[in-house]
Enzyme design. Sequence first.
Site, PDB file in Angstrom:
ATOM      1  N   GLY A 236       5.105  -2.049  -1.783  1.00 23.71           N
ATOM      2  CA  GLY A 236       3.657  -1.864  -2.081  1.00 23.71           C
ATOM      3  C   GLY A 236       2.724  -2.166  -0.923  1.00 23.71           C
TER       4      GLY A 236
ATOM      5  CG  HIS B 147       2.438   0.059  -5.798  1.00 26.57           C
ATOM      6  ND1 HIS B 147       1.420  -0.935  -5.354  1.00 26.57           N
ATOM      7  CD2 HIS B 147       3.751  -0.877  -6.060  1.00 26.57           C
ATOM      8  CE1 HIS B 147       1.893  -2.086  -5.499  1.00 26.57           C
ATOM      9  NE2 HIS B 147       3.132  -2.079  -5.764  1.00 26.57           N
ATOM     10  CG  ASP B 148      -1.778   0.652  -4.025  1.00 16.16           C
ATOM     11  OD1 ASP B 148      -2.737   1.141  -4.324  1.00 16.16           O
ATOM     12  OD2 ASP B 148      -1.128   0.220  -4.828  1.00 16.16           O
TER      13      ASP B 148
END
Length: 289
Positions: free
Chosen positions: A138, A120-121
């Site tokens: 992440g 994520h991100d």
Amino acid sequence: MTQIHPSAIIHDSAEIGENVTIGPFCVVEENTKIGDGCELNSFVSIKQGTRLGANNKVHEHAVIGGPPQHLRAGSDLGDVIVGTGNVIREFTTIHRGLAPGKNTVIGDNNLLMVQAHVGHDTIIGNNTIITNNVLLGGHVIIEDRAYVSGAVAVHQFCRIGRNAMVGGQAHVVQDVAPYVTVDGCSSLVVGLNIIGLKRSGFSAEQLSELKRAYRIIFRSNLTNREALERVRREFPSSPAVHFADFLAESERGFIQARSRGRGVDVSRPQLRVLSNEKETTADTSRRAG
């Protein structure tokens, strides 16, 4: 003409561009967009919050847009935004951003090989190669034309600079400077990514400047702050200045050289790259540094 296999499941709200091919048993959920010319092979899952640009090719069993693997992940998430011309190979997973407005972003013309994981991100630039079984935690950032070899694990919030090459099975727990090679066994910097830089079109003069800047940062007696200030001062209009721009923003610190070589004279160029791509004897003796 767009071709969708009868066994594929496409949500009514999904936006499908022109000349798209969607193979058998694919699933395209709501709140998604598939750009013109994309090709989804069989068993591909495009989940909520995914935006694919034009001419991406996604191979079997890839899952794009899955929720973050994070205890704080709720129902309100960011998106996955993929640019154009990417190749995403089998079983690759790409997860959404952890919060609304915080997206996972992949640029253009990247190759993500089998079972790569993009957490994520994460932000990936353009023309990178992410090879088999790479794990990107992440909030990782990968700059343009970086090469991440097989089974490399990149810790959360780490960055890999442009034109860097990370060797297979390396453990990346700090930032990787631009232009360098990280050895897979030691997970330490072992020199510039000379082959990759030449393939990217860097001139002999630019390579010489990068070598001089490398010695200032990784092989001198200067502190990190002093080294970066010297690089800015000596290479203001050279690609070498990106060493300073990138490393000055490091929050986790950056991976050091396997051989520090303290006491090396950096006052003048000691190594030279010839126009015919042959290296001097001095350069050959210091290739690992």
